[in-house]
Design a protein around this motif. Structure first.
Motif, PDB file in Angstrom:
ATOM      1  N   VAL A 145       0.831  -1.210   0.000  1.00 17.89           N
ATOM      2  CA  VAL A 145       0.000   0.000   0.000  1.00 17.89           C
ATOM      3  C   VAL A 145       0.869   1.264   0.000  1.00 17.89           C
ATOM      4  CG1 VAL A 145      -1.836   1.276   1.156  1.00 17.89           C
ATOM      5  CG2 VAL A 145      -1.867  -1.222   1.175  1.00 17.89           C
ATOM      6  N   ILE A 203       1.762   4.076  -3.171  1.00 15.74           N
ATOM      7  CA  ILE A 203       1.479   5.483  -2.888  1.00 15.74           C
ATOM      8  C   ILE A 203       2.746   6.324  -3.042  1.00 15.74           C
ATOM      9  CG2 ILE A 203       0.906   7.100  -1.021  1.00 15.74           C
ATOM     10  CD1 ILE A 203      -1.117   4.988  -0.032  1.00 15.74           C
ATOM     11  N   THR A 228      -1.985   0.329 -11.584  1.00 18.20           N
ATOM     12  CA  THR A 228      -1.910  -0.265 -10.254  1.00 18.20           C
ATOM     13  C   THR A 228      -2.167  -1.768 -10.380  1.00 18.20           C
ATOM     14  OG1 THR A 228      -4.250   0.156  -9.848  1.00 18.20           O
ATOM     15  CG2 THR A 228      -2.684   1.852  -9.141  1.00 18.20           C
ATOM     16  N   LEU A 285      -8.097   2.889  -3.856  1.00 17.62           N
ATOM     17  CA  LEU A 285      -7.172   3.972  -4.201  1.00 17.62           C
ATOM     18  C   LEU A 285      -7.239   4.260  -5.695  1.00 17.62           C
ATOM     19  CD1 LEU A 285      -4.794   5.829  -3.188  1.00 17.62           C
ATOM     20  CD2 LEU A 285      -3.276   4.008  -3.971  1.00 17.62           C
ATOM     21  N   SER A 286      -7.240   3.216  -6.508  1.00 14.71           N
ATOM     22  CA  SER A 286      -7.301   3.386  -7.961  1.00 14.71           C
ATOM     23  C   SER A 286      -8.586   4.089  -8.377  1.00 14.71           C
ATOM     24  CB  SER A 286      -7.211   2.021  -8.654  1.00 14.71           C
ATOM     25  OG  SER A 286      -6.047   1.329  -8.266  1.00 14.71           O
ATOM     26  N   SER A 294     -10.379   6.076  -6.622  1.00 16.21           N
ATOM     27  CA  SER A 294     -10.423   7.445  -6.111  1.00 16.21           C
ATOM     28  C   SER A 294      -9.507   8.386  -6.882  1.00 16.21           C
ATOM     29  CB  SER A 294     -10.040   7.459  -4.624  1.00 16.21           C
ATOM     30  OG  SER A 294     -10.898   6.630  -3.873  1.00 16.21           O
TER      31      SER A 294
END
Length: 254
Positions: free
Chosen positions: A112, A116, A136, A162-163, A165
């Motif tokens: 993670v 990032i 990703t 995350l992808s 967003s």
């Protein structure tokens, strides 16, 4: 993502899916830079595959990411694709903290925080390119949990969201976000997985991935057919059956 004409950095590509994908993308007419922790493997790749550049990077170490990013951009100022491939997977027993806590922290750091930090190191450069992609790498286990690997499942679920967003946030830029969602693939991610009959052969997986990218350059998720059983269980209404099937398939749920 266009299938050809890119300059692509793939950290975590000294073996397994990363290396196989690097070779296939190079064969499609891309410039490829492979990153990894082990310099001996990087040296072998450079010797065996002339034309592939290599850089040492430890995606669990912020200083290493920053150093590698500077090297890559200095040598390849036209870089327009980042593939956040590096990841680890471990079997855990959550009955006792001493048996899972260190593993969980390591997995979250690599799976993670690593992506990032990689995105942070390259995003300003990628935004300046006329056409750029961040790929990703999540997993079918982001959508259905494997009992033996709680932290890995959670890390890949985090990568999925995350992808989703950052795709929304970067919609006003030239940067596309593409999420690769592998099923179990015959690699050394877990002991015994390379020979597991339940895992997809590596060459078949990568060939299908490249074919999907070529056929669907605007896709936001790259899903080989075998991952859809896990990916869409909830949407189909058979999530409980998917989880039960996954976890009785073999000791690792593969």
């Amino acid at each position: 993502m266009n299938i050809t004409g890119n300059t692509i950095f793939i950290p975590g590509a000294t073996s397994g899916i990363g290396l196989a994908l690097a070779l296939e993308l190079r064969a499609k007419g891309n410039t490829v830079i492979v990153g990894g922790r082990r310099t001996d493997l990087l040296d072998l790749i450079a010797a065996d595959y002339p034309g592939i550049d290599t850089v040492r990077i430890d995606t669990a170490d912020p200083a290493s990411i920053d150093s590698a990013a500077k090297q890559v951009l200095a040598r390849h100022p036209d870089l327009n694709v980042l593939v956040t491939m590096a990841g680890i997977m471990r079997v855990e027993d959550w009955h006792r903290p001493e048996s899972f806590l260190a593993s969980a922290e390591s997995i979250i750091t690599t799976n993670v925080l690593g992506p990032i930090r990689l995105i942070a190191a390259f995003i300003e450069h990628l935004r300046a390119q006329p056409d750029a992609t961040i790929m990703t790498v999540s997993s079918g286990l982001a959508f259905a949990p494997l009992k033996a690997t709680p932290s890995y499942n959670a890390s890949k679920a985090a990568i999925h969201m995350l992808s989703e967003s950052i795709r929304l946030q970067l919609a006003d830029t030239s940067v596309k976000i593409v999420e690769l969602e592998p099923p179990a693939v015959r690699t050394a991610l877990l002991p015994g997985q390379e020979t597991s009959e339940f895992a997809m052969p590596l060459d078949e997986f990568v060939a299908e991935v490249v074919a999907l990218i070529e056929a669907q350059p605007d896709a936001t998720e790259i899903q080989v057919e075998r991952v859809k059983f896990l990916r869409y269980g909830e949407a189909r209404g058979d999530y409980d059956q998917v989880v039960a099937t996954l976890n009785r398939a073999d000791p690792h749920g593969k």
